[in-house]
Motif scaffolding. Structure first.
Motif, PDB file in Angstrom:
ATOM      1  N   VAL A 201       0.830  -1.196   0.000  1.00 21.69           N
ATOM      2  CA  VAL A 201       0.000   0.000   0.000  1.00 21.69           C
ATOM      3  C   VAL A 201       0.865   1.247   0.000  1.00 21.69           C
ATOM      4  O   VAL A 201       2.005   1.240   0.456  1.00 21.69           O
ATOM      5  CB  VAL A 201      -0.963   0.032   1.203  1.00 21.69           C
ATOM      6  CG1 VAL A 201      -1.904  -1.162   1.164  1.00 21.69           C
ATOM      7  CG2 VAL A 201      -0.220   0.070   2.512  1.00 21.69           C
ATOM      8  N   ALA A 202       0.283   2.324  -0.524  1.00 23.34           N
ATOM      9  CA  ALA A 202       0.882   3.650  -0.455  1.00 23.34           C
ATOM     10  C   ALA A 202      -0.198   4.599   0.035  1.00 23.34           C
ATOM     11  O   ALA A 202      -1.367   4.454  -0.317  1.00 23.34           O
ATOM     12  CB  ALA A 202       1.394   4.088  -1.819  1.00 23.34           C
ATOM     13  N   VAL A 203       0.214   5.545   0.858  1.00 26.34           N
ATOM     14  CA  VAL A 203      -0.684   6.580   1.351  1.00 26.34           C
ATOM     15  C   VAL A 203      -0.030   7.913   1.054  1.00 26.34           C
ATOM     16  O   VAL A 203       1.149   8.113   1.356  1.00 26.34           O
ATOM     17  CB  VAL A 203      -0.925   6.450   2.875  1.00 26.34           C
ATOM     18  CG1 VAL A 203      -1.736   7.634   3.393  1.00 26.34           C
ATOM     19  CG2 VAL A 203      -1.608   5.134   3.205  1.00 26.34           C
ATOM     20  N   ALA A 204      -0.792   8.826   0.464  1.00 28.48           N
ATOM     21  CA  ALA A 204      -0.320  10.193   0.258  1.00 28.48           C
ATOM     22  C   ALA A 204      -1.200  11.120   1.072  1.00 28.48           C
ATOM     23  O   ALA A 204      -2.420  10.941   1.124  1.00 28.48           O
ATOM     24  CB  ALA A 204      -0.379  10.570  -1.219  1.00 28.48           C
ATOM     25  N   VAL A 205      -0.565  12.074   1.731  1.00 34.10           N
ATOM     26  CA  VAL A 205      -1.298  13.128   2.432  1.00 34.10           C
ATOM     27  C   VAL A 205      -0.607  14.434   2.073  1.00 34.10           C
ATOM     28  O   VAL A 205       0.619  14.531   2.112  1.00 34.10           O
ATOM     29  CB  VAL A 205      -1.383  12.882   3.951  1.00 34.10           C
ATOM     30  CG1 VAL A 205      -0.022  12.854   4.610  1.00 34.10           C
ATOM     31  CG2 VAL A 205      -2.302  13.890   4.625  1.00 34.10           C
ATOM     32  N   ILE A 206      -1.404  15.411   1.666  1.00 32.07           N
ATOM     33  CA  ILE A 206      -0.846  16.655   1.136  1.00 32.07           C
ATOM     34  C   ILE A 206      -1.550  17.847   1.759  1.00 32.07           C
ATOM     35  O   ILE A 206      -2.781  17.871   1.841  1.00 32.07           O
ATOM     36  CB  ILE A 206      -1.000  16.709  -0.397  1.00 32.07           C
ATOM     37  CG1 ILE A 206      -0.265  15.538  -1.040  1.00 32.07           C
ATOM     38  CG2 ILE A 206      -0.518  18.037  -0.960  1.00 32.07           C
ATOM     39  CD1 ILE A 206      -0.654  15.264  -2.469  1.00 32.07           C
ATOM     40  N   ASP A 207      -0.755  18.811   2.177  1.00 39.40           N
ATOM     41  CA  ASP A 207      -1.270  20.109   2.597  1.00 39.40           C
ATOM     42  C   ASP A 207      -1.004  21.049   1.434  1.00 39.40           C
ATOM     43  O   ASP A 207       0.109  21.556   1.276  1.00 39.40           O
ATOM     44  CB  ASP A 207      -0.576  20.578   3.876  1.00 39.40           C
ATOM     45  CG  ASP A 207      -1.109  21.902   4.388  1.00 39.40           C
ATOM     46  OD1 ASP A 207      -1.686  22.683   3.584  1.00 39.40           O
ATOM     47  OD2 ASP A 207      -0.946  22.163   5.585  1.00 39.40           O
TER      48      ASP A 207
ATOM     49  N   GLY B 283       4.054   0.826   2.645  1.00 34.95           N
ATOM     50  CA  GLY B 283       4.082  -0.220   3.652  1.00 34.95           C
ATOM     51  C   GLY B 283       3.311  -1.450   3.250  1.00 34.95           C
ATOM     52  O   GLY B 283       2.872  -1.602   2.110  1.00 34.95           O
ATOM     53  N   HIS B 284       3.162  -2.312   4.226  1.00 34.91           N
ATOM     54  CA  HIS B 284       2.395  -3.542   4.045  1.00 34.91           C
ATOM     55  C   HIS B 284       1.274  -3.548   5.082  1.00 34.91           C
ATOM     56  O   HIS B 284       1.444  -3.060   6.200  1.00 34.91           O
ATOM     57  CB  HIS B 284       3.292  -4.780   4.143  1.00 34.91           C
ATOM     58  CG  HIS B 284       4.074  -4.878   5.417  1.00 34.91           C
ATOM     59  ND1 HIS B 284       5.209  -4.117   5.669  1.00 34.91           N
ATOM     60  CD2 HIS B 284       3.866  -5.610   6.526  1.00 34.91           C
ATOM     61  CE1 HIS B 284       5.669  -4.408   6.871  1.00 34.91           C
ATOM     62  NE2 HIS B 284       4.873  -5.299   7.419  1.00 34.91           N
ATOM     63  N   ALA B 285       0.137  -4.067   4.678  1.00 33.05           N
ATOM     64  CA  ALA B 285      -1.066  -3.967   5.497  1.00 33.05           C
ATOM     65  C   ALA B 285      -1.393  -5.282   6.199  1.00 33.05           C
ATOM     66  O   ALA B 285      -1.063  -6.366   5.718  1.00 33.05           O
ATOM     67  CB  ALA B 285      -2.236  -3.528   4.638  1.00 33.05           C
ATOM     68  N   GLU B 286      -2.075  -5.123   7.316  1.00 34.87           N
ATOM     69  CA  GLU B 286      -2.558  -6.246   8.110  1.00 34.87           C
ATOM     70  C   GLU B 286      -4.033  -5.976   8.421  1.00 34.87           C
ATOM     71  O   GLU B 286      -4.387  -4.904   8.901  1.00 34.87           O
ATOM     72  CB  GLU B 286      -1.744  -6.326   9.408  1.00 34.87           C
ATOM     73  CG  GLU B 286      -2.174  -7.375  10.373  1.00 34.87           C
ATOM     74  CD  GLU B 286      -1.360  -7.353  11.664  1.00 34.87           C
ATOM     75  OE1 GLU B 286      -1.550  -8.277  12.469  1.00 34.87           O
ATOM     76  OE2 GLU B 286      -0.557  -6.417  11.886  1.00 34.87           O
ATOM     77  N   VAL B 287      -4.886  -6.951   8.140  1.00 36.54           N
ATOM     78  CA  VAL B 287      -6.329  -6.811   8.331  1.00 36.54           C
ATOM     79  C   VAL B 287      -6.734  -7.545   9.606  1.00 36.54           C
ATOM     80  O   VAL B 287      -6.373  -8.706   9.800  1.00 36.54           O
ATOM     81  CB  VAL B 287      -7.088  -7.384   7.110  1.00 36.54           C
ATOM     82  CG1 VAL B 287      -8.588  -7.284   7.308  1.00 36.54           C
ATOM     83  CG2 VAL B 287      -6.662  -6.672   5.838  1.00 36.54           C
ATOM     84  N   LEU B 288      -7.515  -6.853  10.452  1.00 35.67           N
ATOM     85  CA  LEU B 288      -7.888  -7.417  11.753  1.00 35.67           C
ATOM     86  C   LEU B 288      -9.372  -7.237  12.057  1.00 35.67           C
ATOM     87  O   LEU B 288      -9.996  -6.272  11.587  1.00 35.67           O
ATOM     88  CB  LEU B 288      -7.077  -6.731  12.861  1.00 35.67           C
ATOM     89  CG  LEU B 288      -5.555  -6.838  12.711  1.00 35.67           C
ATOM     90  CD1 LEU B 288      -4.868  -5.781  13.540  1.00 35.67           C
ATOM     91  CD2 LEU B 288      -5.103  -8.221  13.122  1.00 35.67           C
ATOM     92  N   THR B 289      -9.908  -8.149  12.876  1.00 37.67           N
ATOM     93  CA  THR B 289     -11.284  -8.029  13.357  1.00 37.67           C
ATOM     94  C   THR B 289     -11.369  -8.255  14.866  1.00 37.67           C
ATOM     95  O   THR B 289     -12.457  -8.449  15.404  1.00 37.67           O
ATOM     96  CB  THR B 289     -12.218  -9.032  12.651  1.00 37.67           C
ATOM     97  OG1 THR B 289     -11.695 -10.357  12.837  1.00 37.67           O
ATOM     98  CG2 THR B 289     -12.354  -8.721  11.174  1.00 37.67           C
TER      99      THR B 289
END
Length: 141
Positions: A64-70, A81-87
Motif C-alpha cells: 500500500v501507499a498513502v499520500a497526504v498533502i497540505d 508499507g504492508h497492510a494487516e487486516v484485523l477483526t
C-alpha cells in the motif's frame, strides 16, 4: 524502521489521506480514507468501512501507499508499507472507538499499515526523497 514525526501525525489528522493499492500488476486503485490516522510511531490505521476493492487488494497481498498533502503549505508525505487486516484485538478496538467518536458505522475491518518507507512530497528539491527519522526521537534527521 521509519517513524512518524509530529508533523506527519498532525498532517494525517487535518488533511485527507489517499490510499493506493494494486488490483493486478497493471491496475492501480486509489481513493480517500477519511479514517486513516497514526496508530503508533511506525504504523498507520484506518477503518475499512466499504469492504471493497482496497480490502480485496490488501487481502491478496498488495503493498500500500498513502499520500497526504497540505496544498496550502506545498508540503506532504508518501508512506509505503504492508497492510494487516484485523477483526479483533487492540487495533480493532481502536477502530470501534474511532467510529463511535466520529459518528461512523461499525467498520468491516481494522487495517494496520506497517511503514516500510516515508518520502517527502514537499514542493522543491526534496520532493520524492526518502525521509530518515531518528529512532530515538521520531523527528527528521
Amino acid at each position: 524502521m521509519p517513524r512518524l514525526t509530529s508533523a506527519m501525525t498532525a498532517m494525517l489528522g487535518t488533511q485527507l489521506p489517499i490510499l493506493a493499492t494494486v488490483t493486478d500488476p497493471t491496475t492501480p486503485n486509489i481513493g480517500p480514507k477519511r479514517s486513516l490516522r497514526a496508530y503508533d510511531e511506525s504504523t498507520l490505521i484506518y477503518n475499512e468501512n466499504t469492504g471493497g476493492q482496497h480490502l480485496a487488494n490488501i487481502e491478496s497481498g498488495s503493498r500500500v501507499a498513502v499520500a497526504v498533502i497540505d496544498r496550502a503549505a506545498l508540503d506532504g508525505y508518501r508512506f509505503l508499507g504492508h497492510a494487516e487486516v484485523l477483526t479483533e484485538g487492540p487495533a480493532w478496538d481502536n477502530c470501534l472507538e474511532f467510529a463511535e467518536a466520529n459518528g461512523m458505522k461499525t467498520p468491516k475491518r481494522a487495517v494496520l499499515i506497517h511503514l516500510d518507507e516515508i518520502f517527502s512530497l514537499a514542493s522543491g528539491a526534496k520532493a520524492g526523497t526518502v525521509i530518515d527519522t531518528d529512532a530515538s526521537t521520531g523527528e527528521q534527521e
